[in-house]
Design a protein around this motif. Sequence first.
Motif, PDB file in Angstrom:
ATOM      1  N   UNK A 109       0.707  -1.153  -0.043  1.00 34.65           N
ATOM      2  CA  UNK A 109       0.219   0.051   0.047  1.00 34.65           C
ATOM      3  C   UNK A 109       1.056   1.216   0.058  1.00 34.65           C
ATOM      4  N   UNK A 110       1.948   1.315   0.626  1.00 34.67           N
ATOM      5  CA  UNK A 110       3.057   2.276   0.557  1.00 34.67           C
ATOM      6  C   UNK A 110       3.484   2.746  -0.856  1.00 34.67           C
ATOM      7  N   UNK A 111       3.613   1.448  -1.518  1.00 39.05           N
ATOM      8  CA  UNK A 111       4.418   1.563  -2.920  1.00 39.05           C
ATOM      9  C   UNK A 111       3.110   1.919  -3.832  1.00 39.05           C
ATOM     10  N   UNK A 112       1.791   1.880  -3.475  1.00 35.28           N
ATOM     11  CA  UNK A 112       0.966   2.490  -4.277  1.00 35.28           C
ATOM     12  C   UNK A 112       0.497   3.938  -3.950  1.00 35.28           C
ATOM     13  N   UNK A 113       1.211   4.498  -3.061  1.00 35.75           N
ATOM     14  CA  UNK A 113       0.919   5.946  -2.662  1.00 35.75           C
ATOM     15  C   UNK A 113       1.891   6.821  -3.611  1.00 35.75           C
ATOM     16  N   UNK A 114       1.413   8.057  -3.826  1.00 38.11           N
ATOM     17  CA  UNK A 114       2.229   8.861  -4.668  1.00 38.11           C
ATOM     18  C   UNK A 114       3.168   9.853  -3.950  1.00 38.11           C
ATOM     19  N   UNK A 115       3.913   9.257  -3.185  1.00 39.25           N
ATOM     20  CA  UNK A 115       4.839   9.784  -2.374  1.00 39.25           C
ATOM     21  C   UNK A 115       6.165   9.153  -2.534  1.00 39.25           C
ATOM     22  N   UNK A 116       7.172  10.033  -2.919  1.00 35.63           N
ATOM     23  CA  UNK A 116       8.415   9.398  -3.273  1.00 35.63           C
ATOM     24  C   UNK A 116       9.161   9.095  -1.962  1.00 35.63           C
ATOM     25  N   UNK A 117       8.998   9.705  -0.905  1.00 37.59           N
ATOM     26  CA  UNK A 117       9.602   9.121   0.362  1.00 37.59           C
ATOM     27  C   UNK A 117       8.692   9.223   1.571  1.00 37.59           C
ATOM     28  N   UNK A 118       8.470   8.044   2.268  1.00 34.98           N
ATOM     29  CA  UNK A 118       7.338   8.065   3.159  1.00 34.98           C
ATOM     30  C   UNK A 118       8.231   8.542   4.529  1.00 34.98           C
ATOM     31  N   UNK A 119       7.624   9.337   5.437  1.00 34.18           N
ATOM     32  CA  UNK A 119       8.155   9.645   6.653  1.00 34.18           C
ATOM     33  C   UNK A 119       7.322   8.784   7.702  1.00 34.18           C
ATOM     34  N   UNK A 120       7.754   8.470   8.746  1.00 36.32           N
ATOM     35  CA  UNK A 120       7.257   7.924  10.246  1.00 36.32           C
ATOM     36  C   UNK A 120       5.895   7.920  10.100  1.00 36.32           C
ATOM     37  N   UNK A 121       5.332   9.250  10.285  1.00 41.98           N
ATOM     38  CA  UNK A 121       3.996   9.665  10.527  1.00 41.98           C
ATOM     39  C   UNK A 121       3.238   9.218   9.382  1.00 41.98           C
ATOM     40  N   UNK A 122       3.613   9.374   8.367  1.00 43.49           N
ATOM     41  CA  UNK A 122       2.780   8.677   7.102  1.00 43.49           C
ATOM     42  C   UNK A 122       2.766   7.381   7.158  1.00 43.49           C
ATOM     43  N   UNK A 123       3.803   6.401   7.301  1.00 43.53           N
ATOM     44  CA  UNK A 123       3.905   5.150   7.815  1.00 43.53           C
ATOM     45  C   UNK A 123       2.991   4.556   8.787  1.00 43.53           C
ATOM     46  N   UNK A 124       2.851   5.498   9.917  1.00 40.62           N
ATOM     47  CA  UNK A 124       2.080   5.108  11.196  1.00 40.62           C
ATOM     48  C   UNK A 124       0.307   4.944  10.448  1.00 40.62           C
ATOM     49  N   UNK A 125       0.249   5.990   9.763  1.00 46.63           N
ATOM     50  CA  UNK A 125      -1.084   6.063   9.172  1.00 46.63           C
ATOM     51  C   UNK A 125      -1.545   5.095   8.452  1.00 46.63           C
ATOM     52  N   UNK A 126      -0.615   4.590   7.502  1.00 42.84           N
ATOM     53  CA  UNK A 126      -1.107   3.322   6.639  1.00 42.84           C
ATOM     54  C   UNK A 126      -1.113   1.996   7.188  1.00 42.84           C
ATOM     55  N   UNK A 127      -0.240   1.936   8.396  1.00 44.59           N
ATOM     56  CA  UNK A 127      -0.082   0.846   9.082  1.00 44.59           C
ATOM     57  C   UNK A 127      -1.618   0.732   9.918  1.00 44.59           C
ATOM     58  N   UNK A 128      -2.048   1.929  10.375  1.00 48.27           N
ATOM     59  CA  UNK A 128      -3.530   1.950  11.013  1.00 48.27           C
ATOM     60  C   UNK A 128      -4.427   1.491  10.083  1.00 48.27           C
ATOM     61  N   UNK A 129      -4.434   2.334   8.914  1.00 54.51           N
ATOM     62  CA  UNK A 129      -5.754   1.989   7.883  1.00 54.51           C
ATOM     63  C   UNK A 129      -5.552   0.314   7.446  1.00 54.51           C
ATOM     64  N   UNK A 130      -4.336  -0.241   7.226  1.00 52.09           N
ATOM     65  CA  UNK A 130      -4.263  -1.539   7.016  1.00 52.09           C
ATOM     66  C   UNK A 130      -4.915  -2.353   8.087  1.00 52.09           C
ATOM     67  N   UNK A 131      -4.273  -2.150   9.235  1.00 53.09           N
ATOM     68  CA  UNK A 131      -4.825  -3.055  10.413  1.00 53.09           C
ATOM     69  C   UNK A 131      -6.424  -2.999  10.489  1.00 53.09           C
ATOM     70  N   UNK A 132      -6.974  -1.713  10.360  1.00 58.78           N
ATOM     71  CA  UNK A 132      -8.149  -1.444  10.453  1.00 58.78           C
ATOM     72  C   UNK A 132      -9.217  -2.054   9.647  1.00 58.78           C
ATOM     73  N   UNK A 133      -8.677  -2.168   8.495  1.00 53.78           N
ATOM     74  CA  UNK A 133      -9.296  -2.882   7.284  1.00 53.78           C
ATOM     75  C   UNK A 133      -9.296  -4.620   7.283  1.00 53.78           C
ATOM     76  N   UNK A 134      -8.309  -5.019   7.893  1.00 55.16           N
ATOM     77  CA  UNK A 134      -8.072  -6.425   8.016  1.00 55.16           C
ATOM     78  C   UNK A 134      -8.951  -7.069   9.162  1.00 55.16           C
ATOM     79  N   UNK A 135     -10.117  -7.936   8.914  1.00 49.66           N
ATOM     80  CA  UNK A 135     -10.956  -8.598   9.974  1.00 49.66           C
ATOM     81  C   UNK A 135     -10.175  -9.030  11.109  1.00 49.66           C
ATOM     82  N   UNK A 136      -9.352  -9.841  11.009  1.00 50.99           N
ATOM     83  CA  UNK A 136      -8.591 -10.652  11.873  1.00 50.99           C
ATOM     84  C   UNK A 136      -7.743  -9.572  12.992  1.00 50.99           C
ATOM     85  N   UNK A 137      -7.784  -8.259  12.511  1.00 47.70           N
ATOM     86  CA  UNK A 137      -6.367  -7.710  12.862  1.00 47.70           C
ATOM     87  C   UNK A 137      -6.953  -6.603  13.989  1.00 47.70           C
TER      88      UNK A 137
END
Length: 158
Positions: A109-137
Amino acid sequence: MFDVLIYLFETYIHSAIEVFIDHDRLANDLFDIGFQKKDIYNALIWLKKLADYQIKSVFSVSVLSNPLPIRIYTEEELQRLNVDCQGFLLFLEHLQVLNIETREIVIERIMALEIQKINIEELKWVVLMVLFNIPSCEDAYNKLEHLLFNVSNSSILH
């Protein structure tokens, strides 16, 4: 695009509003707020592809018995994920917030973003969105949310 994702996550997804959203109306509302049409379109596609993971697999969040394999990043991934981001992902694996499968979804999902360099804050949001979306997580999501937003003063190192 990332700003649209954060806005949608905070406004619709994370607030647990159980509404069926008309994508055309949502896109118009986002445009009225001031987001660009291209960013809105790309964010909705990004979320659709994330939602596809709900259908594709059932994930297990347990990695207790096996040592974690070392992740070798591709050149493109290294360009987006600096050492701090790689370390944060490894940290989340050791805390058992991420497992091998969810880590790979986060990276995809990070690679699908239009951001060339991800910072920690952006990474945290992506992780939250992924975990929120997966039913068993749910537990992993709650653990990360607690880790990120409920840090007590007693845990601060001096």
